[in-house]
Design a protein around this motif. Structure first.
Motif, PDB file in Angstrom:
ATOM      1  N   SER A 247       0.995  -1.276  -0.074  1.00 11.39           N
ATOM      2  CA  SER A 247       0.050  -0.188   0.118  1.00 11.39           C
ATOM      3  C   SER A 247       0.781   1.191  -0.011  1.00 11.39           C
ATOM      4  N   GLN A 248       0.184   2.374  -0.454  1.00 12.30           N
ATOM      5  CA  GLN A 248       0.916   3.560  -0.479  1.00 12.30           C
ATOM      6  C   GLN A 248       1.257   4.143   0.924  1.00 12.30           C
ATOM      7  N   ASN A 249       0.193   4.070   1.764  1.00  9.62           N
ATOM      8  CA  ASN A 249       0.670   4.098   3.201  1.00  9.62           C
ATOM      9  C   ASN A 249       1.527   3.303   3.904  1.00  9.62           C
ATOM     10  N   SER A 250       1.980   2.034   3.331  1.00  7.99           N
ATOM     11  CA  SER A 250       2.916   1.285   3.993  1.00  7.99           C
ATOM     12  C   SER A 250       4.173   1.760   4.159  1.00  7.99           C
ATOM     13  N   SER A 251       4.849   1.907   5.613  1.00  2.00           N
ATOM     14  CA  SER A 251       5.918   2.304   5.533  1.00  2.00           C
ATOM     15  C   SER A 251       7.101   1.340   5.177  1.00  2.00           C
ATOM     16  N   ASN A 252       7.048   0.213   5.477  1.00  2.00           N
ATOM     17  CA  ASN A 252       8.250  -0.648   4.995  1.00  2.00           C
ATOM     18  C   ASN A 252       8.067  -0.854   3.326  1.00  2.00           C
ATOM     19  N   SER A 253       6.868  -0.653   2.757  1.00  2.00           N
ATOM     20  CA  SER A 253       6.884  -0.917   1.362  1.00  2.00           C
ATOM     21  C   SER A 253       7.365   0.310   0.743  1.00  2.00           C
TER      22      SER A 253
END
Length: 248
Positions: free
Chosen positions: A151-157
Motif C-alpha cells: 500500500s502507498q501508506n505502508s512504511s516498509n513498502s
C-alpha cells in the motif's frame, strides 16, 4: 472491530470497550514488544526517544502508551535539536518498519549526543522488514525495474521502493497487477518483484502471472533468507477455530 498489525493506543482500546464493540486484536507481536518496552521505560522514569514517522499508525499507537514520556524523532536533524535537563535518563525505541540504514544513522547520532542512552536488548525493526530490505539491496543490481507490492501508506513498502530507486532503478509501488500497465515494461526487462511485510502471497503470485501472460516472462526465484517464524491467531479466532473443529 479489528485492531490492525500496526497496533493501537490504550485510548482506542478503552473507546472500543465503552462502545461495547467486539474487538479482535491482530497487533503484530513485534509491535506489542515495542509497546511493552515503552511502558517499562516510562514506569522506570526514562524519557523515551522514539525513532519513526510522524502520523504513522504504529507511531500513534506506541506514543499512546506513554504520551508524556515519549519524544518523536525522524532523522539526525531532529536528534540535533533535542535538549534535556542534566541527569535525564534516556532510552530509544524504533518503529518496526523503518529502513535499517535510516534507523542506524539516527541511532548513531543519538549515541554520539547521549552516550549513556539505553536501548532495548533486541532490535525493534521487524525481521520481515529487514529481510526484504536486504533482498532488494542484493538483487536490485540485476534488475531494470523493481515492482514493490504494498500500500502507498505502508512504511516498509515505501522503504523498499526507496532502496530500489537509490540505484536509479525504475521502482513501482502498487497494490497489485491491476495497477500495472503493459507500456511500463519492455520484453527484455528484468523485473525484480518484492512485497511489503503484510502483502498477501496471492498478490505476489497474481503479479507474476500478469507478467507471464503479458510478456511470456520466465521466473527465477532467489532465496536470501529463510523465514520460519509463526505467529498464533488472535485468541478469539483460535477459540472459534477450535469450536468449528470440535463440531465436525
Amino acid at each position: 472491530l479489528l485492531f490492525s498489525a500496526h497496533g493501537v493506543s490504550p485510548e482506542i482500546r478503552k473507546s472500543a470497550q465503552a462502545r461495547k464493540l467486539h474487538a479482535l486484536d491482530a497487533t503484530c507481536p513485534l509491535v506489542t514488544k515495542v509497546h511493552l518496552e515503552a511502558i517499562k521505560y516510562a514506569k522506570a522514569g526514562y524519557t523515551i526517544i522514539l525513532i519513526g514517522h510522524e502520523g504513522h499508525d504504529e507511531v500513534l499507537g506506541t506514543m499512546g502508551e506513554a504520551p508524556e514520556a515519549i519524544v518523536l524523532v525522524e532523522d539526525e536533524n531532529d536528534v540535533d535539536r533535542l535538549e534535556f535537563e542534566s541527569g535525564t535518563q534516556l532510552a530509544y525505541l524504533t518503529q518496526t518498519t523503518l529502513s535499517v540504514d535510516d534507523a542506524g544513522r539516527v541511532i548513531r547520532r543519538l549515541r554520539e549526543r547521549f552516550p549513556e542512552i539505553h536501548s532495548p536488548p533486541k532490535d525493534d525493526i521487524c525481521y520481515a522488514t529487514q529481510n526484504r530490505q536486504e533482498a532488494v539491496k542484493l538483487l536490485r543490481a540485476d534488475a531494470n525495474v523493481v515492482v514493490v507490492l504494498g500500500s502507498q501508506n505502508s512504511s516498509n513498502s515505501q522503504r523498499l521502493r526507496e532502496l530500489a530507486a537509490e540505484q536509479g532503478k525504475r521502482a513501482l509501488l502498487v497494490d497489485g497487477p491491476q495497477d500495472l500497465a503493459a507500456d511500463q515494461f519492455s520484453s527484455d526487462d528484468t523485473v525484480l518483484i518484492t512485497a511489503g511485510a503484510s502483502a498477501p502471497e496471492s498478490v505476489v503470485q497474481s503479479t507474476i502471472e500478469w507478467l507471464q501472460n503479458n510478456f511470456d516472462a520466465t521466473v527465477d526465484t532467489q532465496v536470501v533468507r529463510e523465514e520460519d517464524v509463526q505467529f498464533p491467531l488472535p485468541k478469539p479466532l483460535r477459540a472459534f477455530a477450535a469450536e468449528q473443529a470440535a463440531s465436525k
